[in-house]
Scaffold this active site. Structure first.
Site, PDB file in Angstrom:
ATOM      1  N   GLY A 141     -73.951 -39.189  17.939  1.00  0.00           N
ATOM      2  CA  GLY A 141     -73.891 -37.786  18.351  1.00  0.00           C
ATOM      3  C   GLY A 141     -72.823 -36.922  17.716  1.00  0.00           C
ATOM      4  O   GLY A 141     -72.753 -35.729  18.022  1.00  0.00           O
ATOM      5  N   CYS A 201     -98.829 -22.695   6.291  1.00  0.00           N
ATOM      6  CA  CYS A 201     -99.554 -21.627   6.977  1.00  0.00           C
ATOM      7  C   CYS A 201     -99.102 -21.596   8.424  1.00  0.00           C
ATOM      8  O   CYS A 201     -99.805 -22.085   9.326  1.00  0.00           O
ATOM      9  CB  CYS A 201    -101.049 -21.883   6.900  1.00  0.00           C
ATOM     10  SG  CYS A 201    -101.608 -21.779   5.231  1.00  0.00           S
TER      11      CYS A 201
HETATM   12  N1  LLP Z   1     -78.043 -43.649  19.380  1.00  0.00           N
HETATM   13  C1  LLP Z   1     -79.074 -43.255  20.131  1.00  0.00           C
HETATM   14  C2  LLP Z   1     -79.465 -44.062  21.262  1.00  0.00           C
HETATM   15  C3  LLP Z   1     -79.746 -42.073  19.830  1.00  0.00           C
HETATM   16  O1  LLP Z   1     -80.753 -41.684  20.612  1.00  0.00           O
HETATM   17  C4  LLP Z   1     -79.357 -41.309  18.709  1.00  0.00           C
HETATM   18  C5  LLP Z   1     -80.061 -40.088  18.356  1.00  0.00           C
HETATM   19  C6  LLP Z   1     -78.288 -41.772  17.930  1.00  0.00           C
HETATM   20  C7  LLP Z   1     -77.639 -42.946  18.292  1.00  0.00           C
HETATM   21  C8  LLP Z   1     -77.813 -41.062  16.706  1.00  0.00           C
HETATM   22  O2  LLP Z   1     -77.411 -39.772  16.975  1.00  0.00           O
HETATM   23  P1  LLP Z   1     -76.652 -38.963  15.835  1.00  0.00           P
HETATM   24  O3  LLP Z   1     -75.359 -39.661  15.565  1.00  0.00           O
HETATM   25  O4  LLP Z   1     -77.513 -38.940  14.625  1.00  0.00           O
HETATM   26  O5  LLP Z   1     -76.469 -37.614  16.408  1.00  0.00           O
HETATM   27  N2  LLP Z   1     -84.116 -35.260  15.328  1.00  0.00           N
HETATM   28  C9  LLP Z   1     -82.931 -34.646  15.897  1.00  0.00           C
HETATM   29  C10 LLP Z   1     -81.923 -35.665  16.315  1.00  0.00           C
HETATM   30  C11 LLP Z   1     -82.440 -36.627  17.359  1.00  0.00           C
HETATM   31  C12 LLP Z   1     -81.420 -37.659  17.713  1.00  0.00           C
HETATM   32  C13 LLP Z   1     -81.955 -38.616  18.692  1.00  0.00           C
HETATM   33  N3  LLP Z   1     -81.087 -39.689  18.976  1.00  0.00           N
HETATM   34  C14 LLP Z   1     -82.343 -33.669  14.895  1.00  0.00           C
HETATM   35  O6  LLP Z   1     -82.911 -33.492  13.832  1.00  0.00           O
HETATM   36  O7  LLP Z   1     -81.332 -33.027  15.187  1.00  0.00           O
END
Ligand code: LLP
Length: 429
Positions: free
Chosen positions: A243, A356
């Site tokens: 996150g 589109c």
């Molecule tokens: N761990 C778990 C359990 C998660 O659900 C996620 C992300 C992460 C780690 C990694 O999170 P990060 O470090 O990348 O923020 N498609 C969305 C992001 C969805 C993230 C879902 N879970 C976007 O493009 O912003």
């Protein structure tokens, strides 16, 4: 056509992006191996080496190919996968399975079996049913499976509502209600083929503050104390998810990794002291933070449409299929005209994709110099959740992925062809 020789072009990780666009065509995903590795090394120095009993895994949903597995493996990090497809990629890349964690809020029996048969390091259990599934498969395969239970700590991240996950009303994790948690813990403790190592939470994605981590840690550590009191159960690990926010635009108040990790560690240590429990091993699993700023996407500008007294749209040869984030989350990006990098921006132009779909706008009101058909646009910070979320909407083939290395650039995913689009079709008449 612009004479690109006269203008200074935009360099990314030491490479001339205009040359790359000419050589490989557009749209093109470009990734810097060096930036990915430097992020992994920052995790090592500022988290793993600095704090005892810590582990880090790369959340592969952000960007996964077999080459990425090789990079992550050589940097010594683990891998978080959320599907059979991600797991299969890791297996095919020869990634050490004991460093793989399987996540997912609806894992299929087959995905579970693939994970257990291949001896993944952890399964992150998201529903009590999964405990029965694991017990069944593990007994049949004579394995013992180490698990974490994912909980919804009742804390949301301050981010887009589609990427906040830790709130009470969430499809992720086991609800924190005492009966639900106790049922899962008792089941896990009584399962001969399951070893419960601890708990997992993930509050959300692209977070710029540490408050939601701290609040979630408070909740989960209280749970650790209670489980010790009620069942004599000692949780050895805690996984605080991913996150960490990255730079997309100047409005993002980007913090260094240690801002998050130091406060996560301090919150856990302080709380353990207060509750008189042992400090568990702490696991983080960032995705975006490792790969997001390591990538850019190159496009060629086509139609430039000036609507009198309204705005100018410049359409590029990609858009929503290679980057759905603006349409999905109103995500903002910065971009430059790569072949006119030294020209002073003096106007605003809206960058549209070629789908589109009116929502296919990559960037509203981008500051640019005079632009024309044939110019190269570089959209920055596209390394995470662009390639991995790409589609073939409007039957647009996915771009190639080019890795910039110390020994030259290498194609790590080929550009899709029109025949690729048809390759799974069967015509019944
Ligand atoms: N761990 C778990 C359990 C998660 O659900 C996620 C992300 C992460 C780690 C990694 O999170 P990060 O470090 O990348 O923020 N498609 C969305 C992001 C969805 C993230 C879902 N879970 C976007 O493009 O912003």
């Amino acid at each position: 056509m612009v004479n690109i020789e006269q203008s200074k072009s935009y360099k990314f990780a030491g490479y001339d992006t205009v040359e790359l666009a000419k050589k490989y065509g557009t749209p093109l995903y470009v990734l810097s191996e060096e930036i990915i590795r430097s992020r992994c090394r920052e995790i090592k120095t500022d988290f793993l080496d600095k704090h005892k009993n810590t582990k880090a895994a790369y959340a592969s949903k952000a960007f996964l190919t077999m080459t990425m597995c090789k990079i992550i493996e050589s940097e010594g990090l683990g891998l978080d996968v959320v599907s059979g497809g991600e797991l299969y990629t890791a297996i095919k890349a020869g990634f050490p399975m004991d460093k793989v964690m399987l996540h997912g809020n609806n894992k299929s029996y087959d995905e579970m079996e693939m994970a257990i048969a291949n001896d993944v390091g952890r399964i992150i259990v998201d529903h009590i049913d999964e405990l029965y599934m694991i017990e069944d498969i593990a007994a049949r395969l004579s394995k013992t499976v180490k698990i974490l239970i994912r909980v919804a700590p009742g804390v949301g991240g301050n981010t887009h509502k589609y990427i906040t996950t830790g709130q009470k009303d969430s499809k992720f994790g086991i609800p924190l209600a005492k009966e639900t948690i106790d049922e899962a813990v008792i089941k896990a403790m009584n399962s001969r083929h399951i070893e419960l190592m601890g708990f997992h939470f993930h509050v959300g994605s692209n977070l710029f503050e540490n408050d939601s981590y701290i609040a979630a840690i408070d909740v989960v550590m209280n749970l650790y104390r209670r489980l010790k009191d009620d069942f004599g159960f000692i949780a050895k690990e805690i996984n605080t998810g991913g996150g960490f926010g990255i730079y997309y635009t100047k409005n993002d108040s980007v913090k260094p990794l240690k801002y998050y990790t130091d406060s996560i560690m301090k919150a856990i240590e302080d709380k353990c002291k207060e509750l008189e429990i042992d400090i568990p091993t702490v696991i983080i699993e960032p995705g975006r933070w490792i790969v997001g700023e390591a990538g850019i996407t190159l496009y060629t500008i086509g139609a430039v449409k000036e609507i009198p007294d309204t705005r100018t749209y410049a359409s590029v040869d990609g858009g929503l299929p290679d980057n759905p984030r603006p349409a999905l989350y109103s995500a903002k990006y910065e971009a430059v005209i790569a072949n006119k990098y030294d020209h002073k921006p003096d106007r605003k132009v809206t960058i549209a994709g070629k789908c589109c779909e009116s929502g296919d706008i990559l960037i509203w009101d981008l500051d640019v110099p005079q632009i024309e058909r044939g110019d190269i646009l570089a959209v920055l910070s596209t390394g995470a959740y662009n390639y991995s979320m790409a589609s073939n909407y409007n039957r647009i083939p996915r771009p190639a992925v080019l890795l910039l290395t110390k020994d030259g650039e290498k194609i790590i995913v080929e550009r899709e062809t029109y025949d690729d689009l048809l390759s799974k079709e069967r015509v019944p008449f």
